[in-house]
Design an enzyme around this catalytic site. Sequence first.
Site, PDB file in Angstrom:
ATOM      1  N   ASN A 139      50.400  39.424  35.462  1.00 56.38           N
ATOM      2  CA  ASN A 139      49.067  38.179  34.413  1.00 56.38           C
ATOM      3  C   ASN A 139      49.508  38.238  33.431  1.00 56.38           C
ATOM      4  OD1 ASN A 139      48.001  36.847  36.304  1.00 56.38           O
ATOM      5  ND2 ASN A 139      47.360  39.252  37.102  1.00 56.38           N
ATOM      6  N   ARG A 191      39.852  40.625  38.846  1.00 58.17           N
ATOM      7  CA  ARG A 191      40.304  39.669  40.473  1.00 58.17           C
ATOM      8  C   ARG A 191      41.946  40.080  40.299  1.00 58.17           C
ATOM      9  NH1 ARG A 191      43.695  37.744  43.730  1.00 58.17           N
ATOM     10  NH2 ARG A 191      43.416  35.724  41.434  1.00 58.17           N
ATOM     11  N   ASP A 192      42.150  40.242  39.616  1.00 59.33           N
ATOM     12  CA  ASP A 192      44.029  39.917  39.866  1.00 59.33           C
ATOM     13  C   ASP A 192      44.401  40.987  38.933  1.00 59.33           C
ATOM     14  OD1 ASP A 192      45.680  39.134  41.147  1.00 59.33           O
ATOM     15  OD2 ASP A 192      46.474  37.540  39.629  1.00 59.33           O
ATOM     16  N   HIS A 210      52.792  34.549  35.285  1.00 57.47           N
ATOM     17  CA  HIS A 210      52.767  35.956  35.560  1.00 57.47           C
ATOM     18  C   HIS A 210      53.898  35.953  34.930  1.00 57.47           C
ATOM     19  CE1 HIS A 210      50.963  37.832  39.331  1.00 57.47           C
ATOM     20  NE2 HIS A 210      50.152  36.293  38.721  1.00 57.47           N
ATOM     21  N   CYS A 220      53.275  42.248  40.751  1.00 55.61           N
ATOM     22  CA  CYS A 220      53.539  42.462  41.893  1.00 55.61           C
ATOM     23  C   CYS A 220      54.944  43.120  42.867  1.00 55.61           C
ATOM     24  CB  CYS A 220      54.952  40.919  41.841  1.00 55.61           C
ATOM     25  SG  CYS A 220      56.460  41.004  42.726  1.00 55.61           S
ATOM     26  N   HIS A 246      48.362  29.223  36.418  1.00 59.95           N
ATOM     27  CA  HIS A 246      48.169  30.694  36.485  1.00 59.95           C
ATOM     28  C   HIS A 246      50.059  31.492  36.492  1.00 59.95           C
ATOM     29  CE1 HIS A 246      46.175  34.184  38.668  1.00 59.95           C
ATOM     30  NE2 HIS A 246      48.034  34.668  39.524  1.00 59.95           N
TER      31      HIS A 246
END
Lengths: 317, 317
Positions: free
Chosen positions: A254, A20-21, A214, A245, A212
């Site tokens: 991440n 997903r991310d 990064h 980002c 979570h």
Amino acid sequence: MNATFNVLQDALIVQEVAPRDGLQIEPTWVDTVDKIALIDQLSGAGFSRIEAGSFVSPKAIPALRDGDAVFHGIRRNRDVIYVALVPNVKGAERAVAALADELNLVMSASQTHNRANMRMSCEQSLVGFGDIVSLVRGSHVSLNGTVATAFGCPFEGAIDEDRVMAIVDTYLELGLQGITLADTTGMANPRQVARIVGRALERLGPDALTLHFHNTRGLGLANVLAAYEAGARRFDAALGGLGGCPFAPGASGNICTEDLVNLCDEMGIPTGIDLVKLLELSRALPALLGHEVPGQLAKAGRNCDVHPVPDYVRSIV
Amino acid sequence: MNATFNVLQDALIVQEVAPRDGLQIEPTWVDTVDKIALIDQLSGAGFSRIEAGSFVSPKAIPALRDGDAVFHGIRRNRDVIYVALVPNVKGAERAVAALADELNLVMSASQTHNRANMRMSCEQSLVGFGDIVSLVRGSHVSLNGTVATAFGCPFEGAIDEDRVMAIVDTYLELGLQGITLADTTGMANPRQVARIVGRALERLGPDALTLHFHNTRGLGLANVLAAYEAGARRFDAALGGLGGCPFAPGASGNICTEDLVNLCDEMGIPTGIDLVKLLELSRALPALLGHEVPGQLAKAGRNCDVHPVPDYVRSIV
């Protein structure tokens, strides 16, 4: 640091979020069958939780527009909770229809970021969350609420910690079972993390709190350790350190799953994840995505992967 | 983590090593005038210590063959200690002639690594160190001894901590004033670091102990925090995260100075270093060296460098 090692027997739970991310910002289209294969391989590596996709407008996130087909295509592992990110009730309906085990609802602590990211105010987001709670009531689907930009906002800068805690309280009052505090653009530092995790754990148990992080500014794993020492046990991470980002071209995404699992293995923190399998999967990413990925371990190898002695080394120290 | 923050007022000393550990493996020749300019700009950014070059065989490290000219060319800042790495008494003579303030002597804890790196046994290295002690006796030149591969060896694997401590004792008995424990190929983990730093600080004060970490497996800054919490105060770091290991192509090098200073700034740990100047210097490295560098902050910017609000963000979390 000694405080850490009194609790070393406490397992660290990694939720894999690359499908997903990681994939959501990839410019290259990843075929549905390749997404399914990646998720199925991850589910065989020991993860108990995988964020497998999102049900967002295909115009907003075209890379994940096949979420329904992905969720229907994966080979369900009964030991794995398959999570879907949803921004609103329409996405939640699709995710429930696709048999997601858990829905991850997202709102930013920063009003500015929420408007840019979700095209609505925080108040509008919360109304939608209430509708999603009603939608899944009585079903087996669980709900997690993410507070994005909880450690800082790329537009507003510092975020008031009391506001973050108020959102946590609101999420719990709404009936969400889990809470994720997300450092969306990698602005957190270990001191801040220890403080905020401490406050969050006054409100919910370590089984219900996910961090979570990064690695945008290189502090991702240091923040994990600070959170772990403060009592947190659940962490998101992405294979290869995918994600990122849009405001920091070239910056890391991440925290990298295999780098985190290696850290845990070296420190004696159990994760239940097979690092050798992870490295195989990570090393296949450049061919899948067409670019190198930020993770370090796939390049460096594990400590136990010793090298043959060369004639001469030009490293000195 | 609370233990950290009782001692937050304790400054962290960064020794900048890019001119030595960073440049030594660069394939592109950096002109002497450019090396001098880099060192002079670094000395204006607030560093109290700069490892400015090495006096090693030009056949071994051709990139640093102009050490004499570099040391003679720099504009001496009285607040800066200029350190030279030397492998043997011949190098020490050249470094003293070039007016180095401090000599950094290097031997590996791993016999295999020392033979590959220095082409001699550890015992032969120590005989040479004795000669260097005699050479500088009565002068103002100070001596630092580095234990390379102190946290692991790429050929032998794990390194016995008792052996590392025995080398520290031998260095102190020889009369070396400072000790550096070097994680030459990035194999250390925070738990191990806390333990070894604790043992080292039973033998010497925090003003005499330096930690040299590489970020090869992504743990560099986590290791710094573990060492700091255990009482260490002096750390090597390289602008841009230059440096690296010939066995891990694409892996990160030394911990990145600006990423470390940003961590300290965000946590309230004083360093005395001007982060804005550092970022300018780091962002000039790709043009100087012909490639991107691993440091994250130069790509991501500081937390306080907020962004204008875009129409739409495709990051979600």
